[in-house]
Design a protein around this motif. Structure first.
Motif, PDB file in Angstrom:
ATOM      1  N   ARG A 146       0.839  -1.208   0.000  1.00  0.00           N
ATOM      2  CA  ARG A 146       0.000   0.000   0.000  1.00  0.00           C
ATOM      3  C   ARG A 146       0.874   1.258   0.000  1.00  0.00           C
ATOM      4  NH1 ARG A 146      -5.236   1.982   1.648  1.00  0.00           N
ATOM      5  NH2 ARG A 146      -4.975   3.914   2.796  1.00  0.00           N
ATOM      6  N   ARG A 147       1.927   1.240   0.741  1.00  0.00           N
ATOM      7  CA  ARG A 147       2.848   2.374   0.812  1.00  0.00           C
ATOM      8  C   ARG A 147       3.501   2.594  -0.550  1.00  0.00           C
ATOM      9  NH1 ARG A 147       4.205   7.067   2.633  1.00  0.00           N
ATOM     10  NH2 ARG A 147       6.371   7.318   3.179  1.00  0.00           N
ATOM     11  N   GLN A 172       1.687   7.167  -6.518  1.00  0.00           N
ATOM     12  CA  GLN A 172       0.638   8.165  -6.752  1.00  0.00           C
ATOM     13  C   GLN A 172       1.186   9.578  -6.515  1.00  0.00           C
ATOM     14  OE1 GLN A 172      -2.449   7.599  -7.807  1.00  0.00           O
ATOM     15  NE2 GLN A 172      -3.248   9.658  -7.584  1.00  0.00           N
ATOM     16  N   ILE A 173       1.916   9.765  -5.451  1.00  0.00           N
ATOM     17  CA  ILE A 173       2.491  11.069  -5.123  1.00  0.00           C
ATOM     18  C   ILE A 173       3.468  11.511  -6.201  1.00  0.00           C
ATOM     19  CG2 ILE A 173       4.042  12.265  -3.521  1.00  0.00           C
ATOM     20  CD1 ILE A 173       2.669  10.658  -1.272  1.00  0.00           C
ATOM     21  N   GLU A 225       2.183   1.959  -3.449  1.00  0.00           N
ATOM     22  CA  GLU A 225       1.158   2.558  -4.302  1.00  0.00           C
ATOM     23  C   GLU A 225       0.980   4.038  -3.989  1.00  0.00           C
ATOM     24  OE1 GLU A 225      -2.309   0.201  -3.663  1.00  0.00           O
ATOM     25  OE2 GLU A 225      -1.455  -1.546  -4.663  1.00  0.00           O
ATOM     26  N   GLU A 226       1.019   4.380  -2.715  1.00  0.00           N
ATOM     27  CA  GLU A 226       0.881   5.778  -2.323  1.00  0.00           C
ATOM     28  C   GLU A 226       2.054   6.606  -2.844  1.00  0.00           C
ATOM     29  OE1 GLU A 226       0.518   5.700   1.912  1.00  0.00           O
ATOM     30  OE2 GLU A 226      -1.554   4.995   1.852  1.00  0.00           O
ATOM     31  N   MET A 227       3.253   6.055  -2.738  1.00  0.00           N
ATOM     32  CA  MET A 227       4.438   6.764  -3.219  1.00  0.00           C
ATOM     33  C   MET A 227       4.384   6.945  -4.738  1.00  0.00           C
ATOM     34  SD  MET A 227       6.256   7.720  -0.719  1.00  0.00           S
ATOM     35  CE  MET A 227       7.782   8.161  -1.500  1.00  0.00           C
TER      36      MET A 227
END
Length: 139
Positions: A15-16, A22-23, A18-20
């Motif tokens: 999940r982390r 996205q950012i 994917e967040e990175m």
């Protein structure tokens, strides 16, 4: 770009990662620069004509001149004529034609009235507000 191989090497959870990702896809933008107030920006909807009439009445000569030019362009649209008439443009134009010290302002106000006269809404407003009598003695 953030590769999944490097995220696995760092031991980041899925999940982390994917967040990175996205950012990193989105760019941070600076705040918009202040616009020059002499540039007339069109409003939309019910605020369009009242805003233009307010800008025509500006104390600043450059804003007034630019707004009158935009008004002349808008007067090719019967709905704009109607909206500006409802916002009180006829009296403003009469005042400018009859006594504004600036030649360009008087000329552009005259042109706007002439364009309004081509439309039924403009002609009715000119008759109702007795525009001819108000501008009769103009220089």
């Amino acid at each position: 770009s953030f590769s999944s191989a490097s995220s696995l090497a760092l031991g980041l959870p899925c999940r982390r990662r994917e967040e990175m990702a996205q950012i990193q896809q989105h760019e941070a933008k600076l705040n918009p620069v202040e616009r020059d107030e002499t540039i007339i920006v069109e409003a939309f909807g019910a605020r369009k004509c009242p805003k233009l009439v307010e800008q025509v009445q500006s104390e600043k000569l450059a804003v007034k001149r630019n707004a009158l030019s935009v008004l002349c362009g808008e007067f090719s649209n019967p709905m704009s004529i109607r909206g500006c008439v409802e916002a009180g443009i006829m009296q403003v134009l009469c005042d400018y034609i009859a006594g504004d010290p600036d030649d360009v302002t008087r000329e552009r106000a005259s042109r706007a009235l002439a364009l309004a006269a081509w439309d039924a809404n403009g002609r009715v407003a000119m008759l109702e507000e007795e525009v001819a009598a108000k501008v009769k003695g103009a220089p």
